[in-house]
Design a protein around this motif. Structure first.
Motif, PDB file in Angstrom:
ATOM      1  N   ASP A   1       0.828  -1.201   0.000  1.00  0.00           N
ATOM      2  CA  ASP A   1       0.000   0.000   0.000  1.00  0.00           C
ATOM      3  C   ASP A   1       0.865   1.254   0.000  1.00  0.00           C
ATOM      4  O   ASP A   1       0.557   2.240  -0.690  1.00  0.00           O
ATOM      5  CB  ASP A   1      -0.918   0.022   1.238  1.00  0.00           C
ATOM      6  CG  ASP A   1      -1.996  -1.048   1.197  1.00  0.00           C
ATOM      7  OD1 ASP A   1      -2.144  -1.712   0.147  1.00  0.00           O
ATOM      8  OD2 ASP A   1      -2.695  -1.220   2.222  1.00  0.00           O
ATOM      9  N   GLU A   2       1.938   1.221   0.766  1.00  0.00           N
ATOM     10  CA  GLU A   2       2.796   2.403   0.906  1.00  0.00           C
ATOM     11  C   GLU A   2       3.461   2.758  -0.430  1.00  0.00           C
ATOM     12  O   GLU A   2       3.529   3.934  -0.802  1.00  0.00           O
ATOM     13  CB  GLU A   2       3.871   2.162   1.975  1.00  0.00           C
ATOM     14  CG  GLU A   2       3.343   2.026   3.399  1.00  0.00           C
ATOM     15  CD  GLU A   2       2.642   0.675   3.652  1.00  0.00           C
ATOM     16  OE1 GLU A   2       1.834   0.616   4.599  1.00  0.00           O
ATOM     17  OE2 GLU A   2       2.921  -0.291   2.899  1.00  0.00           O
TER      18      GLU A   2
ATOM     19  N   GLN B   1       0.883   4.298  -2.802  1.00  0.00           N
ATOM     20  CA  GLN B   1       0.594   5.687  -2.463  1.00  0.00           C
ATOM     21  C   GLN B   1       1.720   6.607  -2.933  1.00  0.00           C
ATOM     22  O   GLN B   1       1.464   7.726  -3.408  1.00  0.00           O
ATOM     23  CB  GLN B   1       0.379   5.834  -0.949  1.00  0.00           C
ATOM     24  CG  GLN B   1      -0.942   5.279  -0.437  1.00  0.00           C
ATOM     25  CD  GLN B   1      -2.147   6.049  -0.966  1.00  0.00           C
ATOM     26  OE1 GLN B   1      -2.042   7.187  -1.399  1.00  0.00           O
ATOM     27  NE2 GLN B   1      -3.313   5.413  -0.921  1.00  0.00           N
TER      28      GLN B   1
ATOM     29  N   THR C   1       1.567   9.741  -6.358  1.00  0.00           N
ATOM     30  CA  THR C   1       1.835  11.180  -6.295  1.00  0.00           C
ATOM     31  C   THR C   1       2.153  11.762  -7.678  1.00  0.00           C
ATOM     32  O   THR C   1       1.978  12.957  -7.900  1.00  0.00           O
ATOM     33  CB  THR C   1       2.979  11.503  -5.317  1.00  0.00           C
ATOM     34  OG1 THR C   1       4.180  10.834  -5.743  1.00  0.00           O
ATOM     35  CG2 THR C   1       2.622  11.061  -3.896  1.00  0.00           C
TER      36      THR C   1
ATOM     37  N   ILE D   1      -5.929   2.683  -5.219  1.00  0.00           N
ATOM     38  CA  ILE D   1      -4.486   2.794  -4.984  1.00  0.00           C
ATOM     39  C   ILE D   1      -4.108   1.885  -3.823  1.00  0.00           C
ATOM     40  O   ILE D   1      -4.655   2.018  -2.721  1.00  0.00           O
ATOM     41  CB  ILE D   1      -4.107   4.260  -4.654  1.00  0.00           C
ATOM     42  CG1 ILE D   1      -4.504   5.184  -5.814  1.00  0.00           C
ATOM     43  CG2 ILE D   1      -2.631   4.384  -4.328  1.00  0.00           C
ATOM     44  CD1 ILE D   1      -4.554   6.652  -5.442  1.00  0.00           C
ATOM     45  N   GLY D   2      -3.191   0.943  -4.054  1.00  0.00           N
ATOM     46  CA  GLY D   2      -2.787   0.077  -2.958  1.00  0.00           C
ATOM     47  C   GLY D   2      -2.072  -1.175  -3.408  1.00  0.00           C
ATOM     48  O   GLY D   2      -1.769  -1.365  -4.584  1.00  0.00           O
TER      49      GLY D   2
END
Length: 337
Positions: A237-238, A241, A245, A290-291
């Motif tokens: 997930d991080e 993310q 951007t 998103i993930g």
């Protein structure tokens, strides 16, 4: 209506042919070929490219040429336009271009049509050289275009013919981000593709309009709705993310009217956007998924269940090409599981 599962629907790709910071259109097209070859192996149904102009971060302005390049380097995946902005063109030219594509790559070409200019008004004027390309003329332009492929749809005697084009089966889709094309697609019995990826708040209303107005045709016996959805998938997930951007920065630059290439990811968007800009982008990108694999699967399942989409078209605006390919690989694994 039975509840749709991911395994029940087709999944496709919208490639905006992003030009990245530090890159070039030539590299963008090379990446598009590589992505198309990869998603073909993964089982994606379609690979569409979109017409935009005067946008330095999108390379697919000559859309029919870019489609031909992708089709030439693949063998089974359907390739098409998502879409051609019909008010920018004479319908005869589009009939000839896509008649040529269908002749070169039989049974593989789709023609998605939009009624927006796909650019700013000054550039739209430069494209058309007059002010007759009004979006309000779209139904008449569509009738003319369809008549070149199928003369039985024409009213009166037509002395101009599309060669190649006439008699060919080039599936026509209507694209939309509001209700106009949804209603028109329903009335004409055509497949409909909605831009949920940047107009999420209008999705359910447009789908309802399309389905309520649907009239069976020689093209379709029942409605077929495909929804665009931003998916940024990564192994965690991080990481997803962080990759997202780049998408946020792209939309932020559109809001600010600053034409920049697709930017690399950043660690903290709060250093870039204002609070009101953050809120506006969260509204516009509200349907984005998103993930990591588990989160993406869960949210895709919810999206398809809520919308009863017949097909999804995945858009992954990711700066790093290998990460972009990986995102589509994760989606394919989910759809095939």
């Amino acid at each position: 209506m039975s509840d749709k599962q991911l395994k029940d629907i087709d999944y496709s790709v919208l490639d905006l042919a992003p030009v990245i910071e530090g890159g070039s259109p030539a590299e963008s097209f090379a990446n598009s070929v590589d992505l198309a070859q990869n998603v073909e192996k993964m089982g994606f149904t379609r690979y569409w490219m979109a017409e935009h102009h005067n946008m330095p971060f999108i390379a697919s302005s000559a859309t029919s040429v870019a489609i031909s390049h992708i089709a030439h380097h693949t063998s089974t995946i359907r390739v098409g336009a998502g879409g051609i902005m019909l008010p920018n063109h004479a319908p005869l030219v589009i009939a000839e271009q896509f008649g040529t594509l269908e002749t070169l790559f039989p049974g593989r070409i789709d023609l998605g049509l939009g009624r927006a200019p796909g650019t700013d008004q000054t550039t739209a004027y430069a494209l058309r050289r007059n002010k007759d390309g009004d979006a309000n003329n779209f139904p008449a332009q569509l009738d003319e275009l369809r008549g070149y492929f199928d003369p039985t749809l024409s009213t009166g005697i037509r002395s101009v013919r599309a060669v190649p084009g006439e008699g060919l089966n080039v599936p026509i889709w209507l694209l939309g981000s509001s209700g106009f094309s949804a209603q028109l697609a329903g009335q004409l019995g055509l497949p409909f593709s909605f831009a949920s990826h940047f107009s999420p708040n209008n999705t359910m209303g447009a789908l309802d309009l399309y389905r309520r107005n649907f009239t069976a045709s020689s093209t379709l016996s029942e409605p077929h709705a495909m929804l665009g959805v931003n998916v940024i998938a990564a192994d965690t997930d991080e990481e997803a993310q962080r990759l997202a951007t780049s998408l946020y920065q792209q939309f932020l630059n559109l809001v600010r009217n600053t034409n920049m290439l697709l930017q690399p990811p950043v660690e903290n968007m709060d250093e870039i956007w204002m609070e009101h800009e953050k809120h506006a982008l969260q509204q516009q990108l509200g349907s984005s998924i998103i993930g990591g694999p588990d989160k993406v699967k869960k949210e895709l399942e919810t999206f398809v269940s809520d919308t009863q989409a017949d097909e999804i078209m995945v858009i992954s605006q990711i700066y790093d090409h290998s990460a972009r390919v990986r995102s589509y690989e994760i989606v394919a694994d989910i759809m095939n599981s």
